[in-house]
Design an enzyme around this catalytic site. Structure first.
Site, PDB file in Angstrom:
ATOM      1  N   GLY A 114       5.182 134.436 -69.828  1.00 31.32           N
ATOM      2  CA  GLY A 114       3.756 134.550 -70.092  1.00 31.32           C
ATOM      3  C   GLY A 114       2.913 134.179 -68.893  1.00 31.32           C
ATOM      4  CG  ASP A 156       1.673 137.616 -75.405  1.00 26.62           C
ATOM      5  OD1 ASP A 156       2.519 138.086 -74.618  1.00 26.62           O
ATOM      6  OD2 ASP A 156       0.444 137.614 -75.157  1.00 26.62           O
ATOM      7  CB  ILE A 157      -2.804 135.073 -75.652  1.00 28.33           C
ATOM      8  CG1 ILE A 157      -4.082 134.381 -76.098  1.00 28.33           C
ATOM      9  CG2 ILE A 157      -3.060 136.342 -74.848  1.00 28.33           C
ATOM     10  CD1 ILE A 157      -4.821 133.717 -74.942  1.00 28.33           C
ATOM     11  CB  ALA A 158      -1.580 140.042 -77.217  1.00 32.85           C
ATOM     12  CG  LEU A 180       1.317 130.793 -71.934  1.00 32.25           C
ATOM     13  CD1 LEU A 180       1.441 131.829 -70.835  1.00 32.25           C
ATOM     14  CD2 LEU A 180       2.621 130.034 -72.114  1.00 32.25           C
ATOM     15  CE1 TYR A 184       1.294 137.073 -61.563  1.00 30.71           C
ATOM     16  CE2 TYR A 184       2.424 137.844 -59.600  1.00 30.71           C
ATOM     17  CZ  TYR A 184       2.394 137.658 -60.964  1.00 30.71           C
ATOM     18  OH  TYR A 184       3.462 138.040 -61.732  1.00 30.71           O
TER      19      TYR A 184
END
Lengths: 275, 275, 275, 275, 275, 275
Positions: D71, D32-34, D51, D135
């Protein structure tokens, strides 16, 4: 092309195709259970053979690229009589074509594979089978087999659901169902020359104003019929004896829609012509 | 009901149906080319007969209301070997049923009539034919014939496209394709007791979580399977050797989708079971 | 909700709905051309009115959010007799609902709007109209009108194609077609409480094992019937007198599929029950 | 299985899947980016990665059989903001999966790929794309790409069109659209364990009485949801503020059907909940 | 043919058909509520009658084979005004035709039976009803009735969904929707002379380059229009005032798609012509 | 019309359209990343701009009614190379068109949006996406975006799925797939002049005898191609090297159906031409 094999070469339609096919290959092998109706062409060989006998049929296909399979009993008959030429005969052709590595079967299927479909709802080439006779059932059998040989063995097939192929339209029904000899020749030519076909079904019908079926889904074949039964409408239309309860008039199979299973449809066809 | 005829009564499925059918009619005539696997029931008669021989088959149907036609070679074989029992045999049954005025044929068709359809797109009972073997092609032939006998002669038919009917599911594929014996019995019962059926096709599959086909269009039959192969999932799922390029895994026909035409599929079925 | 109007409140089904509707709104106005069958509920008002008379009907709808339109002659009759209550009556309801700004019409349509569809091919809610009687034709008329009022005027409608709504299933056909009173109440409740419906058609049928129609396309309504006519199968199934040539048995409209246009179908329904 | 990669592992849904995925493979790589929301599992590795950056993503997939790609930015945003994580990110996953020879991508697609479809006509999994937001458009892009990678490169994909996945249903719309965490886990499990899937689309929705979409065509997956938002109906249904002209209520995309392109849909979702 | 009856014989289209019909039968009975616009033809009789009155209409049909039913109010009006001539009138024609044993009704239906369909998706003749006005709803009613009379009573019908039948195309919309008088005559001729038609729907539109509907499914009728509104394109196309939000421009019903229910559409048609 | 913007004006097709577009508006703004191929027309302005840069593109559209978007890399390339011009470029056009209130985008889509569809089953304009390359995937992306901008923002679009647009047909495949420059001009003219189009997809193909796709559903556009590749059949057909296992010959995408993703298709196209 090196070699084409034509079955049913002494039949009405097969005979008509000999010159066309001879012009498309170095060698034409014509076969029938009967004698040829006319002199052989320069590059044509004639072999009498029984479609129902694999050992008579298979050798003919050796070295050929395509087989144009028009041999069959062309009438409704008891199943037992059609079993040999129309059912086993079709199997023999596909199986022999496979064994000898042919690329394609061009098959004289028939409108009777879907003969019980209503003629006022415009069927396409993807219509499911709905045979009207043992004769039509043999066409269903061969089409399903053709799809399987394509999917399992890569043997291509074009199944031509021929309607009413005669020199001239014979009766009011033929205003929709006629296929001229000229258009037949074009259709078979396209079925042969189109580079790839996979498994394809096309209706064999001329550019009749009243044609009840559509080849719109197989446009890639490039079949553009040139004849139109409407030229005979003035004569033929008045011969109709309209009866909306008569399936012979409301189903695409015409008289075969009502003929008793196993009984010849010739009388019905004549009756329709008002003769 | 006065009389039911069961063909293939010595086969795995036919044998399983004897008691059920015997309970639904005053008289059950069971026939097979082999001997019965067990004692006859009180109201059951056994006649050894060859399906391919009309004169052996036709007399059995006299006086019956329905024939439950499960007799056939149940494997892929060369066309010549299937021709008698699976093709001509089916014809003999329908024709004899017609001659003797039976009301209905309940037919053991097979998923292999549409065996080359992809299993991830959810086919319905109106899916066009797409056979995977000569075995499946015989089912296409019989189904088309059944439709014709209904439309031309008013003889009803229910064609049951049976998947994998075994006491227990055998392999990972069967998590979708299993038909339990109990559900088979229900399905055949419904096919018999439903007052009118015209021409109907239904899939023979249990209430498996992973069933890839749908009977939604034939709800009127009231077939509500009770078994679910999912109970075996923990054991069977790990046996799968996933290969998305393997048609045996991606088509509803399973191993028959890849078996060479004319060659037995038994090895493929075993292979799938990881044995 | 402030106010619901119920038409046909003295009919079998309307009567059954009174308590349910009374519980869903502050005020229920029940109307019929006849007297109520039972004591009024606390928040219920009864107005005798003729559906065919706009000036009797329109005032009732003032201030209402929804009208549950069950009023009609519930039998086949000559067109002239149905014209007032079933045709003009339906127009009066929709037009009055529009004039008074109602949000929705919940309409007792009928299976007879598609009554000539074959019961062995599993129709969905998007099946085109195919009425079997003048009675069914009135339902087609109202459904088409309902779609138009939605598209042109934003008046919502749920058209419930009710099958055989009786306290218990009455005959073998009802094993597929029965709608229990309990399920009717749920269906009407859902048709009212679902926040938005636009124009929607749903079949009014219980969770019968043998239901020949599908509500799969209108899952958003959340109608989950709880009753199953199969509980009566042992008694009712043997009453069937199977005749595959009898449209009363093979079309979803049942006896209405064969009743002469304009003639009462009551006899046919009784005949089907073997009484 | 040796190794599964999970993207978006710090998101609501990704986080929820960690334990399930860890139990299905020897090694789970979560990214994840977190930071992770909780302690790592025994066989889990965490890699922070963007990503949108192929060189950060590709190495993670080395040696894996499957990637579970959850993600993305999970809200409507300007195209420019979604381009990296949602569009390029999806490409990076499929391309990296191909380069490293993975067998399958399990993708968190979304109902918003078809969000403008009417919710009262019951869409199937073969419904053509009809996105409601940038989206949703990213989901269309990824699904089309997934089909292409399958057909051109044999990389399988299951695209899960997830509806409203929350611990409990949040509003009246969720009575149809809710996906419980338990059912999400089952759905992802099936998407992984099913031996072959080719390219498959399935709706991520619980067994809600009011579900407006159908997974009938992908029965082979064996997804049998166990939860039903109807348990919350008494509370949630009264919160609806019915407006048949509001696309947020009549299209499957809900509030995203009306949100301005590029603007966050969070307010709309909250509004729907009546808060 | 012995006798044809023409209703609406003083209307624009009916008047145009008199000579054609007179040439097709020994006797033509023309009827209208108004006087004839021109001298009677040699074999023509004129009877003033009100379509809404069965006792005035029924006697006219005695001894006829076919009735060409073009009589109706040809504009949107309140339902109450259309009820007599357009609804009851249609019933009277079909019922009288049945009572007197006529073979066929040729009916001037209208594009407004499906007027709310989008003109950029190419509807076929099997498109379900979607009326735009009470005028169009009457056509739906009559078409459904026609199907029922065919299925229940064997009375044939051809329903011609006529678009914009005028001497010349009047506005930009007519580049797609125009039906020339010459093509109208051909279409009616085909509807009469085709031996059997069962129940058939066809669009009444010329061979316009921009025709938004298709008669491909009713090829059996042999309708081959000869005129093309494109000849007027240079003049008419620039008159368009494009507004993609205007349903009058995007639905096949044109101005009727937006006219208020019950209000005359004449102004809208004129507006479209830029006059 | 006051102003039209043309992108890709230095490309083969864009260049060909300049004169046509200049004749349809007071002002034509042509743009490309390259210089013009010929002198500017009287009312034409040329602006060099990079499609991938919104700030270069957006200002060009100010004051325009329509943008004809033909700018893109016209070959298969790695995704990263197409991302700017083909993906972001398309977004920039639609978004800029929206911001400046344009009425319509006319878009050079491509057959490669559905390139993996079989060419022997006759696809229509409503065929779901099935891209064959990253190039085709960009067309899917833009088409889906176009539908969304229409449905959410009322910006119209015509997406022209152009096949093989060259001065003359180049190879046997082009007998079906050719689009002449003359027909291209007509198609773009129709796409502009048709008063309303909503969101419409049309195939860009000439009136080839062998065209494998159909525009029947978008007849309202009035596109009537005048050229026919059949005039080159004698020369081109013999160049075919038939191989039914070669997807380049059996899918509508031709050589792009087999090209490796991200690799130029030029070699494949040349190979097909037998050069």
């Amino acid at each position: 092309m090196k070699k084409i094999v034509l079955t049913g070469a002494a039949g009405n339609l097969g005979h008509e195709l000999r010159a066309t096919l001879a012009s498309m290959a170095a060698e034409l092998v014509s076969t029938d259970i009967a004698e040829p109706r006319s002199e052989l062409l320069a590059n044509e060989t004639w072999v009498k053979a029984d479609l129902a006998e694999m050992d008579q049929i298979a050798p003919l296909l050796e070295g050929a690229e395509m087989v144009v399979h028009f041999g069959a009993i062309v009438d409704e008959k008891p199943f037992e009589e059609l079993l040999g030429p129309n059912y086993i005969g079709a199997y023999n052709i596909w199986e022999a074509a496979h064994r000898h590595g042919l690329r394609r079967v061009v098959y004289a299927s028939s409108i009777h594979a879907v003969g019980l479909c209503e003629n006022n709802r415009g069927i396409d080439t993807d219509e499911p089978h709905r045979p009207d006779t043992f004769y039509g059932l043999a066409k269903c059998f061969a089409e399903d087999m053709g799809r399987m040989y394509w999917e399992k063995r890569g043997l291509e097939a074009v199944c031509l659901r021929i309607f009413s192929c005669t020199p001239e339209p014979q009766n009011a029904r033929a205003l929709g169902s006629w296929l001229s000899y000229r258009d037949l020749r074009q259709l078979v030519t396209r079925a042969i020359e189109t580079p790839t076909v996979g498994f394809t079904v096309a209706y064999g019908v001329s550019a009749n104003d009243r044609a009840p079926v559509s080849n719109a889904r197989v446009g890639f074949l490039g079949y553009k019929p040139q004849d139109n039964a409407e030229d005979w409408a003035e004569t033929l239309l008045p011969q109709a004896r309209p009866d909306p309860a008569d399936l012979a008039q409301t189903r695409v199979g015409g008289p075969f829609a009502t003929v008793a299973l196993g009984e010849s449809g010739v009388a019905g066809i004549k009756a329709l012509s008002g003769k």
